[in-house]
Write an enzyme that holds these catalytic residues in place. Structure first.
Site, PDB file in Angstrom:
ATOM      1  CG  ASP A 199      -1.938   1.102   1.208  1.00 55.48           C
ATOM      2  OD1 ASP A 199      -1.719   2.123   0.474  1.00 55.48           O
ATOM      3  OD2 ASP A 199      -2.777   1.073   2.176  1.00 55.48           O
ATOM      4  CG  ASN A 241       1.158   6.282 -11.721  1.00 55.44           C
ATOM      5  OD1 ASN A 241       0.439   6.964 -12.463  1.00 55.44           O
ATOM      6  ND2 ASN A 241       0.465   4.895 -11.497  1.00 55.44           N
ATOM      7  CE1 TYR A 277      -6.810  12.749  -8.126  1.00 51.42           C
ATOM      8  CE2 TYR A 277      -7.610  14.574  -9.259  1.00 51.42           C
ATOM      9  CZ  TYR A 277      -6.922  13.359  -9.237  1.00 51.42           C
ATOM     10  OH  TYR A 277      -6.274  12.791 -10.319  1.00 51.42           O
ATOM     11  CE  LYS A 327      -3.346  13.399  -8.174  1.00 48.86           C
ATOM     12  NZ  LYS A 327      -2.301  12.306  -8.439  1.00 48.86           N
TER      13      LYS A 327
END
Length: 256
Positions: free
Chosen positions: A48, A74, A140, A144
């Site tokens: 993980d 990634n 999210y 980012k």
């Protein structure tokens, strides 16, 4: 030969990156949740990415193959989470994978480079959502934006020692996750058209498009490039609104 770690290597963008880097001569070690996800990899650590020890194991496996010179963060997850009805458990999962997972990866990469007293390159997969927003994706986008900031931090602190860090910020990419999302949309065709016609280049990216940029950023051809977040989004983040194509040019190019 040099080694590189690629997280989330079993499918989509991660698999394309692993395959491209293997073709370029890297010894690739994947880090993925799934056993048997070794396509394009010399070795795979099943673990993980939200757990720091998984990254330590990946670094050790990579260094056993060849000196570690590259790292690609990634692995990530996307959840639509409205802040006015925030699911704390899901929000924590997004932050742990997309935020802490990248932090652990950068830390292990830099630690390995320093231990080797060597140069190295890190590529973080960010997103168009790190620089622009869409309703319901604040969590999210929070992660980012953090990935872009983390990239700059690594570049500035470790640049004097030949350690580079850059981010790649895709828009829509034709991955299994995207295909599943489109299939679940009320109008799949309309959803796909919106993704394809949003960017000025008028298409959805293929994973190989992202992999090619990653390969360049890890290479010596990018030796003076660091601290950047490069939009590989077909020009979407450069556009104001949704510009309509020129009808005459469409006709000339046979796109009518």
């Amino acid at each position: 030969m040099a080694s590189v770690v690629v997280t989330g290597s079993s499918k989509g963008i991660g698999r394309a990156i692993a395959e491209r880097l293997t073709a370029d001569g890297w010894a690739v070690v994947g880090l993925d949740r799934e056993a048997g996800s070794g396509a394009g990899c010399a070795d795979v650590v099943v673990g993980d990415t939200a757990v720091r020890d998984s990254h330590r194991q990946a670094a050790e496996r990579a260094r056993a193959l060849a000196p570690l010179r590259g790292w690609v963060n990634n692995a990530g997850i996307t959840r639509r989470l409205p802040l006015h009805a925030l699911d704390e458990e899901l929000a924590r999962a997004v932050v742990e994978v997309n935020g802490l997972g990248y932090l652990w990866g950068c830390a292990e990469a830099v630690s390995s480079f320093v231990d080797q007293a060597s140069a190295g390159a890190i590529v973080n997969i960010s997103s168009i959502h790190g620089r622009a927003s869409f309703p319901g994706l604040a969590v999210y986008e929070f992660t980012k934006g953090g990935v872009d900031a983390l990239t700059r931090g690594v570049a500035v602190t470790y640049g004097p020692y030949g350690i580079r860090a850059n981010a790649v910020a895709p828009g829509g990419v034709r991955t299994p996750a995207l295909e599943a999302s489109l299939a679940a949309a009320p109008d799949s065709a309309a959803a796909e058209q919106a993704l394809a016609t949003g960017p000025p280049l008028r298409r959805i990216a293929e994973p190989a498009d992202i992999a090619a940029t990653v390969a360049f950023l890890l290479s010596d051809d990018a030796s003076y490039l660091t601290g950047q977040s490069i939009g590989v989004d077909g020009g979407w983040s450069a556009a104001f609104g949704q510009p309509q194509p020129d009808a005459e040019l469409d006709q000339r190019y046979g796109r009518g």
